[in-house]
Enzyme design. Structure first.
Site, PDB file in Angstrom:
ATOM      1  N   ARG A  67     -36.526  92.746  -0.538  1.00  0.00           N
ATOM      2  CA  ARG A  67     -36.302  93.520  -1.770  1.00  0.00           C
ATOM      3  C   ARG A  67     -36.223  92.610  -2.983  1.00  0.00           C
ATOM      4  NH1 ARG A  67     -30.027  95.328  -1.320  1.00  0.00           N
ATOM      5  NH2 ARG A  67     -29.483  93.875   0.326  1.00  0.00           N
TER       6      ARG A  67
ATOM      7  N   ASP B 289     -29.328  84.063   8.253  1.00  0.00           N
ATOM      8  CA  ASP B 289     -30.216  84.244   7.094  1.00  0.00           C
ATOM      9  C   ASP B 289     -29.429  84.335   5.791  1.00  0.00           C
ATOM     10  OD1 ASP B 289     -29.679  86.765   8.670  1.00  0.00           O
ATOM     11  OD2 ASP B 289     -30.248  87.655   6.759  1.00  0.00           O
TER      12      ASP B 289
END
Ligand code: AMP
Ligand code: MG
Length: 466
Positions: free
Chosen positions: A82, A243
């Site tokens: 995103r 992550d």
């Protein structure tokens, strides 16, 4: 001033070029004027709003790819789902910042997501990262928040927005996991990534075995130091997936964070984390676990025993950094020895937990402690039997609670902490067009050690009156 594309040029296989989808009717909600000036960005110029709202489609932009262990299980392919990078921009001090638009639409890595971020989340990310920066905790930074007219669906309908996030690097532990296991057609990918990381961000190290080992040792130390500061200030990240662990040791991805109000060592910031995988007191162990996963990813390049010996030092780095941060907060001399210091700090925090007292506020009250007014400052604590012996121990260690000692405590214990409740209040007001509470909050978090003049309520939580 020109843009630079070092990541895109050196690691084209670890990103994909993307076109942002942009916001309709973009408008600034928050602006970090000072940081923008340092990057020669004029936030008030229409062309900058167009670019940072993702509406300048001729500008080169890209998304990075990475993997990640999320809540313990491995997802082979994640990446920026995103948002896009606009490239790198030079700071007036000479280093370069990657400029990332969080919320600018779908990319090759969006999976089933809509690529968007809510205004709520964007404001929280802006405030949290700037609050951490002003508390001197390593973090990504934010240039501003732009609201769009686009509507997106979450629990209810929200305004879409973009946070403009900047950092010297967004390389995550997960980048190394992807380069190791996700790039079957490019066996060189891992070494390219490692060499790029050293060249760009650890220029003092050579790209050889000795340099690689020293690099891993530094990542262990930076990560331990970061988490130690989180534990001291009372910050819960909420989603310490690999992550979401930055290779530079910066706090990254403020999705589910919480600062402690009432001291609660098992606070869970993410409501969907039912088992408390990422609870406040789990953070050091999780950081070490994540470092092990990083070691696994690079073990074809770096000697395993050397990495193990760095991992063995994690605990000592953690304790050292924690005490370096906590001792000045409590006015304890650092030379007293780790064991005794940890004991006195742990007992204090468990007393706060038992009495259900606010952590930051109780710490701040140390700046008013004379040695004989504990009853007035922490009345709930003095009712607890172990408090008496704790105070005796504390007195033995500190000796003189003079005005100098008190003055110093003010410089180390923030009067302003970004409490979720106040954050939420400011966001609700912003949504109905009243930006004043948000602006006040932003002003206050930039001077966390001063008693706030704009928003005097910040020094203590709303539910507790002392
Ligand atoms: P996070 O929980 O923010 O660390 O995100 C985990 C992964 O999900 C990352 O790869 C994100 O880019 C991706 N992601 C999160 N939200 C969205 C969204 N609304 N649309 C697309 N991808 C998303
Ligand atoms: Mg993330």
């Amino acid at each position: 001033m020109p843009w630079r594309y070092n990541y895109l040029t050196a690691l084209p296989h670890l990103c994909s070029e993307e076109i942002p989808q942009g916001l309709t009717k973009p408008a600034w909600i928050l602006q970090n004027q000072q940081l923008a000036d340092e990057l020669s960005i004029d936030l008030n110029a229409p062309q900058w709003l167009t670019l940072l709202a993702g509406n300048q489609q001729r500008h080169k932009s890209y998304a990075q790819v990475y993997s990640g262990h999320q809540f313990g299980s491995y997802t082979p392919k994640l990446g920026d789902g995103r948002g896009v990078f606009l490239g790198e921009r030079q700071h007036q001090q000479g280093f370069w910042y990657e400029v990332f638009l969080k919320g600018s639409g779908t990319t090759a890595y969006s999976r089933h997501g809509d690529g968007r971020a809510t205004l709520n989340a964007c404001i929280k990310e802006f405030l949290a990262s700037e609050a951490m920066y002003h508390l001197d905790i390593a973090t990504t930074r934010s240039l501003g928040v732009i609201q769009g007219n686009n509507k997106i669906m979450r629990d209810t309908q929200h305004h879409a927005a973009i946070t403009v996030r900047v950092n010297q690097s967004h390389i995550r532990f997960g980048h190394f996991q992807y380069a190791r296991w996700g790039m079957h057609n490019n066996p060189q990918a891992l070494q390219q990534l490692l060499n790029f990381t050293l060249r760009e961000f650890f220029p003092e190290l050579a790209c050889d075995q000795q340099g690689y080992q020293a690099w891993f040792a530094k990542v262990v130390k930076r990560t331990a130091t970061l988490v130690a500061k989180w534990q001291s200030i009372g910050f819960t990240h909420g989603a310490m997936n690999t992550d979401n662990m930055a290779i530079l040791g910066d706090t990254i991805d403020y999705g589910t964070f919480a600062f402690l109000d009432t001291y609660n060592e098992s606070l869970i910031a993410d409501p969907s984390d039912y088992e408390g995988h990422y609870a406040f007191n789990m953070q050091p162990a999780i950081a070490l676990w994540n470092l092990r996963k990083l070691a696994d990813a690079v073990d074809t390049l770096i000697d395993g025993e050397a990495m193990q010996s760095s991992l063995n030092q994690f605990q000592q780095h953690l304790v050292t950094a924690f005490l370096d941060h906590m001792c000045p907060r409590m006015g304890l001399a650092r030379h007293l020895g780790d064991r005794q210091l940890l004991d006195v700090i742990d007992t204090w925090r468990s007393l706060l937990q038992q009495a259900k007292l606010d952590y930051s506020y109780s710490m701040r009250l140390l700046s008013q402690y004379t040695g004989s007014n504990s009853q007035q400052l922490w009345p709930q604590l003095t009712q607890l039997a172990p408090m008496k012996s704790w105070l005796q121990q504390f007195h033995q260690l500190v000796k003189a609670f003079d005005s100098n000692w008190r003055q110093q405590r003010q410089n180390y214990n923030p009067a302003v902490i970004l409490r979720n409740g106040y954050c939420q209040q400011a966001i609700e007001q912003a949504k109905v067009g009243n930006l004043k509470p948000l602006q006040d909050l932003y002003v206050a978090i930039q001077r966390p050690y001063d008693e706030p003049t704009h928003a005097p309520y910040l020094s203590q939580p709303p539910a507790i009156s002392i």
